[in-house]
Scaffold this active site. Structure first.
Site, short mmCIF file in Angstrom:
data_model
loop_
_atom_site.label_atom_id
_atom_site.label_comp_id
_atom_site.label_asym_id
_atom_site.label_seq_id
_atom_site.Cartn_x
_atom_site.Cartn_y
_atom_site.Cartn_z
N ASP A 191 0.86 -1.09 -0.02
CA ASP A 191 -0.05 -0.11 0.12
C ASP A 191 1.03 1.32 -0.08
O ASP A 191 2.24 1.11 -0.24
CB ASP A 191 -0.95 -0.12 1.03
CG ASP A 191 -2.26 0.60 0.99
OD1 ASP A 191 -2.23 1.78 0.49
OD2 ASP A 191 -3.32 -0.16 1.12
N HIS A 261 -2.87 3.31 -4.61
CA HIS A 261 -2.21 2.74 -3.25
C HIS A 261 -0.82 2.35 -3.96
O HIS A 261 -0.49 1.22 -2.89
CB HIS A 261 -3.36 1.71 -2.77
CG HIS A 261 -4.46 2.19 -2.11
ND1 HIS A 261 -4.37 2.94 -0.77
CD2 HIS A 261 -5.69 2.25 -2.43
CE1 HIS A 261 -5.54 3.39 -0.62
NE2 HIS A 261 -6.24 2.98 -1.73
N GLU A 328 -9.94 2.88 -5.09
CA GLU A 328 -9.34 4.29 -4.67
C GLU A 328 -8.13 4.69 -5.30
O GLU A 328 -7.11 4.91 -4.88
CB GLU A 328 -8.93 4.42 -3.11
CG GLU A 328 -10.34 4.11 -2.50
CD GLU A 328 -10.06 4.04 -0.74
OE1 GLU A 328 -10.98 4.35 -0.09
OE2 GLU A 328 -8.79 3.78 -0.53
#
Length: 550
Positions: A191, A261, A328
């Site tokens: 991440d 990410h 995201e």
């Protein structure tokens, strides 16, 4: 109430699983979680006594090794014997991969299963059936259980990117998962805030990407603590975790985040990012939340990801899936990048959402080449969902995303943040200490978890089989170590275990509450820092919930 027999099936849902002590050799019925599909407790009959000699197990049988371990962990002696064993293991393929029959009488214990995992589930039900006989000595209640799971996917996600757990703590988690018949550990390994996965061809992924300069202060997420946070797992540690999980009937599914990410990977190898944008300065992120750094859609990036996937497949050979995240992923950098815009033009892509779909499908081909399937968060359907991808539905405010995927024929796993984000607050009673900070103050109680119906409303009967199951997600921004992780997960995990395993018509919150109380001594004995179901105080008020660096 003096019951001779109580046969609990789908047609007998009102009767509780446990009650006060009847006048019988074994005075208490077992309080098993998750509730079996069918259990007959023979209250008037003596059970199997666990005397000083312990339990004799059939030597040479693979399940005897697991039975010996579980009995030992529950304080019961065992012995391996060539003849005269107390437990008989019998194969019955009609029970499938996870179903089982368990019968306990005065003289013997029999377990029928179609595969090893069914036998493991039977043994866990057996462990939860250890009660006190008329003389106060431990015994196994006389019973017959016929059981199989409602869903094939019963998972918990562990986030090692924000805060890592050492292997010894992951093993404790796996032991607890196995007791309550979870079968998937979804391991989030890369991440923005850290890359924890070793890839021999790219050492800087862990050397540079595994370290962030600082983190937010506990209890004050806008203030940096000034302390470097560093760590990653070795290949040997990962193989150890994978095998340990397999021995307990659990498959470990790895997650490598893309195309977003990706800050930690891009910090390690800046050429993987959109280096042609203004003010390009990648780093391992030091704050939580969503960050703009995404992989560039270039051939160099795809070669890198192919190498990473090759390594993932070597480390996780038994996982049928590779999770690619897909969530995201801000499109700002792609919009600014001449290179990304040229790829869109060359491939005839209308917008950046279609570029993300193109990116994900390229990676899916790499995954499929290894005989595995791609799974990702529900954003992977934006720009077009691959017909062979499996999707995790997490955004509860987008109820049509699950329906759309099902209509296209895709499998889904339900993990809505409305019910299954265990990093959320659990409701009244949380200690005021900063160490018990959560991402928000939503009151996500165990009762709310128990109320979940994984099959989305309106799903046609013919498509219900595409709902593989459900999973809790435990994002670790505010979970620095095992005691805090336990507090966030238990007892909510027990509620989820029943949601994922037990037939819908047998669920009963009042009955579950009674059985939950009976599980607390086990959690106490294992030193689990669970949130008490009654007042919310931690079971271990002296538990140390502070930042733990590896």
């Amino acid at each position: 109430m003096n019951l001779r027999h109580l046969f609990l099936t789908a047609s007998s849902t009102a009767a509780p699983f446990c009650w006060g002590a009847p006048s019988a050799p074994v005075r208490e019925a077992p309080c098993i979680i998750p509730r079996p599909a069918s259990l007959e407790f023979k209250a008037g009959q003596p059970g199997f006594a666990l005397k000083d000699g312990g339990v004799k197990l059939p030597a040479g049988h693979p399940l005897s090794v697991q039975a010996e371990r579980l009995f030992r962990e529950n304080g019961v002696k065992t012995a391996m014997v060539e003849q005269g064993a107390d437990i008989a293991f019998t194969e019955d393929k009609s029970l499938g991969g996870e179903g089982y029959r368990l019968t306990v009488t005065l003289d013997s214990i029999s377990i029928d299963c179609g595969a090893a995992n069914g036998g493991l589930h039977a043994l866990q039900s057996l462990m939860q059936s250890i009660v006190k006989d008329g003389g106060g000595a431990p015994a196994l209640a006389a019973l017959e259980v016929r059981d199989q799971p409602r869903f094939s996917w019963r998972g918990i996600m562990m986030d090692s990117c924000r805060h890592m757990m050492p292997v010894r703590d992951i093993k404790k988690v796996l032991d607890l998962m196995s007791r309550y018949k979870f079968n998937i550990l979804h391991w989030h390994l890369t991440d923005d805030q850290g890359w924890r996965l070793p890839v021999a061809k790219y050492p800087r992924l862990t050397e540079t990407g595994g370290t962030r300069a600082q983190s937010p202060v506990t209890g004050n997420r806008s203030k940096p603590d000034g302390k470097p946070y560093s760590g990653h797992y070795t290949a040997e540690e990962i193989r150890d975790v994978v095998q340990y999980a397999k021995d307990r009937g659990i498959t470990v599914i790895p997650e490598v985040e893309l195309p977003g990410h990706a800050s930690a990977a891009i910090a390690a190898y800046p050429e993987l990012g959109n280096a042609d944008i203004p003010d390009y300065a990648p780093k391992v992120q030091e704050t939580w939340g969503v960050h703009p750094y995404t992989f560039a859609p270039t051939e160099k990036t795809f070669r890198f990801l192919e190498d990473v996937i090759d390594e993932v497949c070597r480390l996780f050979p038994d996982s049928p899936y590779i999770h690619i995240g897909g969530d995201e992923a801000p499109k700002d950098q792609w919009k600014q990048s001449h290179t990304a815009q040229q790829v869109m033009k060359d491939k005839g892509l209308k917008n950046e959402h279609e570029l993300q779909s193109y990116f994900v499908r390229r990676v899916e081909k790499m995954i499929n080449a290894h005989g595995k399937r791609l799974i990702g968060w529900d954003e992977i359907q934006e720009g077009g969902l691959s017909p062979t991808a499996t999707m995790m539905v997490w955004r509860s405010w987008m109820p049509n995303s699950a329906r759309h995927a099902l209509e296209q024929g895709n499998d889904i796993v339900m993990t809505p943040n409305s019910h299954l984000y265990f990093d959320y607050d659990q409701g009244p009673g949380k200690p005021a200490a900063a160490e018990y900070e959560t991402i928000n103050n939503d009151s996500l109680t165990w009762q709310h978890v128990y109320s979940l119906e994984p099959v989305p409303p309106g799903t046609p009967k013919a498509r219900e089989k595409q709902v593989l199951g459900c999973q809790a997600n435990v994002w670790a921004e505010y979970i620095p170590n095992l005691p805090k992780w336990e507090y966030q997960v238990f007892p909510r995990a027990l509620a989820l275990a029943e949601v994922a395993w037990t037939p819908r018509e047998l669920k009963n919150e009042q009955d579950f509450r009674l059985r939950l109380e009976r599980q607390l001594p086990f959690l106490d004995a294992r030193g689990v820092n669970y949130k008490r179901p009654d007042n919310g105080a931690p079971a271990r008020p002296d538990a140390v919930i502070t930042r733990e660096l590896r």
